[in-house]
Write a protein that holds these residues in place. Structure first.
Motif, PDB file in Angstrom:
ATOM      1  N   ALA A  16      33.751  -8.434 -81.097  1.00  0.00           N
ATOM      2  CA  ALA A  16      34.276  -7.081 -81.212  1.00  0.00           C
ATOM      3  C   ALA A  16      33.472  -6.318 -79.971  1.00  0.00           C
ATOM      4  CB  ALA A  16      33.954  -6.357 -82.588  1.00  0.00           C
ATOM      5  N   GLN A  17      34.207  -6.008 -78.920  1.00  0.00           N
ATOM      6  CA  GLN A  17      33.846  -5.316 -77.699  1.00  0.00           C
ATOM      7  C   GLN A  17      33.122  -4.019 -77.937  1.00  0.00           C
ATOM      8  OE1 GLN A  17      36.679  -4.522 -74.756  1.00  0.00           O
ATOM      9  NE2 GLN A  17      37.000  -6.348 -74.553  1.00  0.00           N
ATOM     10  N   HIS A  18      33.401  -3.252 -79.118  1.00  0.00           N
ATOM     11  CA  HIS A  18      32.905  -2.155 -79.571  1.00  0.00           C
ATOM     12  C   HIS A  18      31.078  -2.398 -79.746  1.00  0.00           C
ATOM     13  CE1 HIS A  18      34.263  -3.131 -83.306  1.00  0.00           C
ATOM     14  NE2 HIS A  18      33.188  -2.519 -83.797  1.00  0.00           N
ATOM     15  N   TYR A  19      30.844  -3.464 -80.304  1.00  0.00           N
ATOM     16  CA  TYR A  19      29.269  -3.751 -80.502  1.00  0.00           C
ATOM     17  C   TYR A  19      28.540  -4.276 -79.164  1.00  0.00           C
ATOM     18  CZ  TYR A  19      30.467  -4.721 -85.401  1.00  0.00           C
ATOM     19  OH  TYR A  19      31.126  -4.569 -86.624  1.00  0.00           O
ATOM     20  N   LYS A  65      23.193   2.282 -75.153  1.00  0.00           N
ATOM     21  CA  LYS A  65      22.061   2.528 -75.711  1.00  0.00           C
ATOM     22  C   LYS A  65      21.014   2.017 -74.624  1.00  0.00           C
ATOM     23  CE  LYS A  65      20.757   4.533 -79.561  1.00  0.00           C
ATOM     24  NZ  LYS A  65      20.787   5.837 -79.296  1.00  0.00           N
ATOM     25  N   LEU A  66      21.246   0.797 -74.057  1.00  0.00           N
ATOM     26  CA  LEU A  66      20.247   0.244 -73.230  1.00  0.00           C
ATOM     27  C   LEU A  66      20.167   1.088 -71.840  1.00  0.00           C
ATOM     28  CD1 LEU A  66      18.527  -2.378 -72.120  1.00  0.00           C
ATOM     29  CD2 LEU A  66      20.682  -2.895 -71.128  1.00  0.00           C
ATOM     30  N   PHE A  67      21.289   1.598 -71.471  1.00  0.00           N
ATOM     31  CA  PHE A  67      21.533   2.426 -70.241  1.00  0.00           C
ATOM     32  C   PHE A  67      20.722   3.814 -70.604  1.00  0.00           C
ATOM     33  CE2 PHE A  67      24.828  -0.387 -68.818  1.00  0.00           C
ATOM     34  CZ  PHE A  67      24.374  -0.531 -67.282  1.00  0.00           C
ATOM     35  N   GLU A  68      20.551   4.144 -71.563  1.00  0.00           N
ATOM     36  CA  GLU A  68      19.854   5.716 -72.197  1.00  0.00           C
ATOM     37  C   GLU A  68      18.581   5.442 -71.639  1.00  0.00           C
ATOM     38  OE1 GLU A  68      20.981   6.541 -76.182  1.00  0.00           O
ATOM     39  OE2 GLU A  68      22.903   7.020 -75.447  1.00  0.00           O
ATOM     40  N   HIS A  69      18.006   4.453 -71.791  1.00  0.00           N
ATOM     41  CA  HIS A  69      16.665   4.018 -71.528  1.00  0.00           C
ATOM     42  C   HIS A  69      16.020   3.376 -70.290  1.00  0.00           C
ATOM     43  CE1 HIS A  69      15.655   4.815 -76.045  1.00  0.00           C
ATOM     44  NE2 HIS A  69      16.925   4.213 -76.010  1.00  0.00           N
ATOM     45  N   LEU A  70      17.255   3.400 -69.315  1.00  0.00           N
ATOM     46  CA  LEU A  70      16.840   2.934 -67.945  1.00  0.00           C
ATOM     47  C   LEU A  70      17.365   3.698 -66.933  1.00  0.00           C
ATOM     48  CD1 LEU A  70      18.625  -0.620 -68.438  1.00  0.00           C
ATOM     49  CD2 LEU A  70      16.019  -0.199 -68.358  1.00  0.00           C
ATOM     50  N   CYS A 121      36.480  -2.028 -69.432  1.00  0.00           N
ATOM     51  CA  CYS A 121      35.430  -0.884 -68.827  1.00  0.00           C
ATOM     52  C   CYS A 121      36.513  -0.291 -67.639  1.00  0.00           C
ATOM     53  CB  CYS A 121      34.344  -1.356 -68.390  1.00  0.00           C
ATOM     54  SG  CYS A 121      33.207  -1.899 -69.516  1.00  0.00           S
ATOM     55  N   ILE A 122      37.039  -0.810 -66.897  1.00  0.00           N
ATOM     56  CA  ILE A 122      37.712  -0.620 -65.844  1.00  0.00           C
ATOM     57  C   ILE A 122      39.001   0.323 -66.220  1.00  0.00           C
ATOM     58  CG2 ILE A 122      39.392  -1.385 -63.830  1.00  0.00           C
ATOM     59  CD1 ILE A 122      37.354  -3.697 -63.147  1.00  0.00           C
ATOM     60  N   LYS A 123      39.838  -0.264 -67.023  1.00  0.00           N
ATOM     61  CA  LYS A 123      41.061   0.361 -67.561  1.00  0.00           C
ATOM     62  C   LYS A 123      40.689   1.715 -68.204  1.00  0.00           C
ATOM     63  CE  LYS A 123      45.196  -0.962 -70.244  1.00  0.00           C
ATOM     64  NZ  LYS A 123      46.183  -1.849 -70.876  1.00  0.00           N
ATOM     65  N   TRP A 124      39.821   1.729 -69.279  1.00  0.00           N
ATOM     66  CA  TRP A 124      39.426   2.821 -70.253  1.00  0.00           C
ATOM     67  C   TRP A 124      38.358   3.539 -69.793  1.00  0.00           C
ATOM     68  CZ3 TRP A 124      43.752   3.188 -72.686  1.00  0.00           C
ATOM     69  CH2 TRP A 124      44.501   2.209 -73.346  1.00  0.00           C
ATOM     70  N   GLY A 125      37.626   3.274 -68.789  1.00  0.00           N
ATOM     71  CA  GLY A 125      36.438   3.996 -68.292  1.00  0.00           C
ATOM     72  C   GLY A 125      35.246   3.738 -69.156  1.00  0.00           C
ATOM     73  N   PHE A 126      35.084   2.827 -69.836  1.00  0.00           N
ATOM     74  CA  PHE A 126      33.968   2.468 -70.680  1.00  0.00           C
ATOM     75  C   PHE A 126      32.584   2.369 -69.555  1.00  0.00           C
ATOM     76  CE2 PHE A 126      37.001   0.475 -73.822  1.00  0.00           C
ATOM     77  CZ  PHE A 126      37.150   1.684 -74.487  1.00  0.00           C
ATOM     78  N   LEU A 127      31.645   2.758 -69.994  1.00  0.00           N
ATOM     79  CA  LEU A 127      30.266   2.484 -69.198  1.00  0.00           C
ATOM     80  C   LEU A 127      30.418   3.227 -67.810  1.00  0.00           C
ATOM     81  CD1 LEU A 127      29.683  -1.229 -70.088  1.00  0.00           C
ATOM     82  CD2 LEU A 127      28.789   0.822 -71.240  1.00  0.00           C
ATOM     83  N   LYS A 128      31.774   4.221 -67.536  1.00  0.00           N
ATOM     84  CA  LYS A 128      31.768   4.741 -66.154  1.00  0.00           C
ATOM     85  C   LYS A 128      30.600   5.135 -65.264  1.00  0.00           C
ATOM     86  CE  LYS A 128      35.066   7.550 -63.842  1.00  0.00           C
ATOM     87  NZ  LYS A 128      36.464   8.404 -64.208  1.00  0.00           N
ATOM     88  N   PRO A 129      29.634   5.789 -66.166  1.00  0.00           N
ATOM     89  CA  PRO A 129      28.497   6.139 -65.224  1.00  0.00           C
ATOM     90  C   PRO A 129      27.647   5.030 -64.894  1.00  0.00           C
ATOM     91  CG  PRO A 129      28.615   7.485 -67.291  1.00  0.00           C
ATOM     92  CD  PRO A 129      29.573   6.222 -67.431  1.00  0.00           C
ATOM     93  N   TYR A 130      27.771   4.026 -65.276  1.00  0.00           N
ATOM     94  CA  TYR A 130      26.871   2.660 -65.098  1.00  0.00           C
ATOM     95  C   TYR A 130      27.487   1.549 -64.546  1.00  0.00           C
ATOM     96  CZ  TYR A 130      25.092   5.159 -69.263  1.00  0.00           C
ATOM     97  OH  TYR A 130      24.733   6.356 -70.109  1.00  0.00           O
TER      98      TYR A 130
END
Length: 188
Positions: free
Chosen positions: A7-10, A17-22, A42-51
């Protein structure tokens, strides 16, 4: 986790959570069995866009060959810059070393299971530290041998390195573009 399957959401939740600490200057290299699907989401839906600018995606050696050819060209560990001679199977080796505890862990209580897992991990850590010098020496010799071989091959090919990179990019573009649609016309 209470459902079977990947499941991708995990994965996305763990990465956020990792990126919040880096700091944003850190490059995070993601090795995942189905990273091609994760990257496309991530590309299609903009997940992790800031990272996304500080993230690379790759598939471990063992799982790469079960993917389609375009995935292998783009995400294979040996074809992705920055991973060196890594095979990406460290977690698999860890789980294998703990596999003897599976049957016992299914019938043991929570605290006993945690104690045994912790003890096994501490033992593996101590054993790994004890063997670290020999392991590093072996890896250093292997890296030097690969470096010498690659240098000789590169010198013998008579092309500049940038020309080879450009040719590789062209090959990736050609081999990953969608196949033309073939329509069957039936005339009666």
């Amino acid at each position: 986790m209470n459902t079977p399957g990947e499941a991708q959401h995990y994965t996305l939740a763990l990465l956020v959570k990792l990126f919040e600490h880096l700091p944003l200057s850190v490059i995070v290299q993601i090795l995942y069995d189905i990273v091609c699907q994760l990257h496309q989401s991530c590309i299609k839906w903009g997940f992790l866009k800031p990272y996304m600018s500080c993230t690379t995606f790759s598939i471990s050696i063992f799982h790469a060959f079960s993917h389609q050819w375009p995935c292998q060209i783009i995400y294979h560990l040996c074809k992705t810059i920055g991973y060196g001679l890594l095979d990406g199977e460290g977690a698999e080796r860890l789980w294998h070393s703990l596999s003897q505890l599976i049957a016992y862990g299914q019938v043991a209580g929570f605290h006993v299971r945690m104690y045994h897992l912790n003890s096994q991990l501490e033992f593996a850590n101590e054993e790994g530290l004890f063997k670290l010098g020999g392991w590093l020496r072996c890896k250093l010799f292997a890296c030097n041998a690969k470096w010498m071989e690659a240098t000789q091959v590169l010198a013998s090919c008579r092309f500049e390195e940038q020309v080879l990179y450009n040719e590789w990019e062209k090959q990736v573009q050609v081999q990953t573009k969608p196949l033309p649609c073939m329509f069957l016309s039936l005339t009666l």
